[in-house]
Motif scaffolding. Structure first.
Motif, mmCIF file in Angstrom:
data_model
loop_
_atom_site.group_PDB
_atom_site.id
_atom_site.type_symbol
_atom_site.label_atom_id
_atom_site.label_comp_id
_atom_site.label_asym_id
_atom_site.label_seq_id
_atom_site.Cartn_x
_atom_site.Cartn_y
_atom_site.Cartn_z
ATOM 1 N N SER A 6 0.701 -1.188 -0.011
ATOM 2 C CA SER A 6 0.161 0.005 0.075
ATOM 3 C C SER A 6 0.821 1.041 0.172
ATOM 4 O O SER A 6 0.567 2.299 0.491
ATOM 5 C CB SER A 6 -0.910 0.055 1.132
ATOM 6 N N LEU A 8 2.511 4.340 -1.326
ATOM 7 C CA LEU A 8 2.169 5.767 -2.625
ATOM 8 C C LEU A 8 3.450 5.922 -3.276
ATOM 9 O O LEU A 8 4.383 6.440 -2.689
ATOM 10 C CB LEU A 8 1.568 6.764 -1.990
ATOM 11 N N ASP A 10 4.933 8.062 -6.595
ATOM 12 C CA ASP A 10 4.746 8.993 -7.669
ATOM 13 C C ASP A 10 5.785 8.681 -8.788
ATOM 14 O O ASP A 10 6.790 8.861 -8.786
ATOM 15 C CB ASP A 10 5.010 10.276 -7.158
ATOM 16 N N ILE A 76 3.338 10.608 0.102
ATOM 17 C CA ILE A 76 4.122 9.895 -1.019
ATOM 18 C C ILE A 76 5.344 9.363 -0.574
ATOM 19 O O ILE A 76 6.247 10.051 0.142
ATOM 20 C CB ILE A 76 4.318 10.949 -2.248
ATOM 21 N N PHE A 328 -0.023 6.122 -10.387
ATOM 22 C CA PHE A 328 -0.244 7.196 -9.841
ATOM 23 C C PHE A 328 1.106 8.176 -10.170
ATOM 24 O O PHE A 328 2.116 7.735 -10.228
ATOM 25 C CB PHE A 328 -0.220 7.342 -8.362
ATOM 26 N N LEU A 351 -5.535 11.395 -6.468
ATOM 27 C CA LEU A 351 -5.890 10.629 -5.623
ATOM 28 C C LEU A 351 -7.142 10.088 -5.446
ATOM 29 O O LEU A 351 -7.809 9.015 -5.452
ATOM 30 C CB LEU A 351 -5.074 10.793 -4.022
ATOM 31 N N ILE A 354 -8.580 7.917 -8.232
ATOM 32 C CA ILE A 354 -7.998 6.439 -8.093
ATOM 33 C C ILE A 354 -9.048 5.701 -7.274
ATOM 34 O O ILE A 354 -9.442 4.752 -7.337
ATOM 35 C CB ILE A 354 -6.709 6.290 -7.801
ATOM 36 N N ASP A 355 -9.150 6.575 -6.012
ATOM 37 C CA ASP A 355 -10.217 6.049 -5.233
ATOM 38 C C ASP A 355 -11.727 5.592 -5.621
ATOM 39 O O ASP A 355 -12.338 4.631 -5.179
ATOM 40 C CB ASP A 355 -10.291 6.947 -3.898
ATOM 41 N N LYS A 365 -6.631 -0.839 -6.709
ATOM 42 C CA LYS A 365 -6.158 0.739 -6.376
ATOM 43 C C LYS A 365 -5.043 0.732 -5.690
ATOM 44 O O LYS A 365 -4.362 1.950 -5.887
ATOM 45 C CB LYS A 365 -7.302 1.268 -5.364
ATOM 46 N N ASP A 366 -4.543 -0.145 -4.915
ATOM 47 C CA ASP A 366 -3.382 -0.103 -4.280
ATOM 48 C C ASP A 366 -2.344 -0.314 -5.121
ATOM 49 O O ASP A 366 -1.226 0.367 -5.306
ATOM 50 C CB ASP A 366 -3.340 -1.281 -3.285
ATOM 51 N N ARG A 369 -1.848 3.046 -7.278
ATOM 52 C CA ARG A 369 -1.324 4.070 -6.162
ATOM 53 C C ARG A 369 0.333 3.902 -6.119
ATOM 54 O O ARG A 369 0.902 4.797 -5.686
ATOM 55 C CB ARG A 369 -1.970 3.954 -4.777
ATOM 56 N N GLY A 370 0.501 2.562 -5.998
ATOM 57 C CA GLY A 370 1.998 2.211 -5.791
ATOM 58 C C GLY A 370 2.643 0.619 -6.225
ATOM 59 O O GLY A 370 3.740 0.631 -6.636
#
Ligand code: URA
Ligand code: ZN
Length: 380
Positions: A6, A8, A10, A76, A328, A351, A354-355, A365-366, A369-370
């Motif tokens: 999980s 984050l 960038d 992040i 992301f 963000l 995405i959610d 989604k996780d 995000r990353g």
């Protein structure tokens, strides 16, 4: 600290390294940084686009502590930082070659000296750059790829759309694609020039070239790569598209149809054009959940076109499958808030988008995000 799943991450975040910022300051023509003061304070302006009146530029563009502060403020964990446009496009080959090598070393150091996230992960990684300018030799380009592939914090390269002057569908770039494929470096394709737009006479700030011109530029460059058969010849090439691939997902069926009806290209490609969208990676810098969901649908659909068969009417597309190729990004330090806010709306919106994607599971989604970035850049 969040578990690796999980994090984050960038992957669309820029820097003008101090050496590059100094180069822009030394120039008297665009691109340049115009140094000025107002009421005794620095009031520098970055001028990089056509008809650009300049935008405020300051330490957020070059200072690593500012990047880390921005990351902390938005939660992040890790960033894969790239030099911002227009890279070295304006330099003669004799200057671009040593400058690319120095900037790659600078970026390696920028990342290497960053705080660590875990004993085996730093907070900053980077995309290097190639001296992609007219007149450069293939040897120089291959040496730059070799250099980057040996720098342990550089995981890819950022590339504009001009190639060595004739665009990215130039056969002269085949050895470059081959080397990028062999070394596994991720190619981040990013716009700068916009397109010849019908932008009119009104002063609309940078809105038309940034909102429309940039994404169309990426769309055209990627379409030319598809039409040139680059993904047929280099099927393991990993290309990451800025701004969620512009309008390519939206136009991909039209593209496929135009190819099928065109005697010049109808039998040139191994697959239906829509297949190639499943080979690409897309940043999630689209600002809306509907757009993200749509891109993931198009990516999920791609596998049905591998054998040039038409998609059965009963086919279902698993959105989650396509989300595995989306990552992301923030576009920091561009798009700073106009009013002082703690968090940047541009980041918060991406963000939230995405959610809010309908049909994406929490693990999808996780991933966006990353997790997808950690896998793509071999960081896990
Ligand atoms: N404007 C730019 O010039 N570059 C970006 O990456 C974003 C906005
Ligand atoms: Zn960008």
């Amino acid at each position: 600290m969040a578990s690796l799943g999980s994090r984050l991450v960038d992957i669309h975040t820029h820097v003008y390294l101090p050496r590059y910022a100094a180069l822009l300051r030394s120039r008297t023509t665009v691109p340049r940084i115009l140094t000025a003061t107002r009421d005794g304070k620095p009031d520098d302006k970055l001028i990089i686009l056509d008809h650009d009146t300049g935008r405020p530029v300051g330490p957020q563009y070059w200072d690593r502590d500012e990047k880390l502060k921005f990351m902390d403020r938005h939660g992040i964990d890790l960033s894969v930082v790239s030099s911002a446009n227009p890279w070295l496009d304006f330099l003669p080959a004799s200057e671009a070659e040593p400058m690319a090598a120095q900037l790659n070393e600078d970026l390696e150091q920028y990342c290497a000296d960053s705080p660590s996230l875990t004993p085996s992960l730093n907070r900053l990684y980077g995309f290097g750059m190639l001296p992609l300018v007219p007149g450069i030799s293939t040897t120089a380009l291959l040496e730059a790829i070799e250099q980057i592939s040996k720098l342990s914090y550089l995981k890819g390269i950022i590339m504009g759309t001009r190639g060595v002057g004739k665009g990215l569908d130039d056969e002269a770039l085949d050895p470059v694609w081959a080397a990028l494929e062999r070394t596994g470096l991720v190619v981040f394709l990013h716009p700068h020039y916009s397109i010849e737009g019908q932008w009119g006479q009104k002063d609309n700030g940078h809105v038309l070239p940034l909102a429309l011109g940039f994404p169309f530029e990426t769309t055209i460059a990627t379409t030319r790569l598809i039409l040139a058969g680059v993904f047929d010849r280099f099927p393991a090439l990993r290309l990451l598209l800025a701004h969620s691939g512009g309008v390519l997902p939206q136009l991909s069926s039209r593209l496929a149809s135009c190819i099928e009806h065109d005697p010049v290209v109808a039998s040139r490609l191994k697959h239906d054009a829509r297949y190639y969208l499943g080979k690409l990676y897309f940043d999630a810098v689209a600002y809306g959940p509907e757009e993200l969901g749509f891109v993931s649908d198009v990516v999920s659909r791609a596998k049905h076109y591998e054998n040039n068969t038409s998609v059965p009417a009963t086919a279902t597309f698993e959105r989650g499958l396509g989300s595995g190729r989306m990552l992301f990004g923030t576009d920091h330090p561009f798009f700073p808030p106009l009013k002082g806010t703690d968090k940047w709306p541009s980041v918060v919106e991406n963000l939230r988008a995405i959610d809010a994607v309908y049909g994406w599971s929490s693990s999808d989604k996780d991933g966006v995000r990353g997790g997808n970035a950690l896998s793509l850049f071999n960081l896990v």
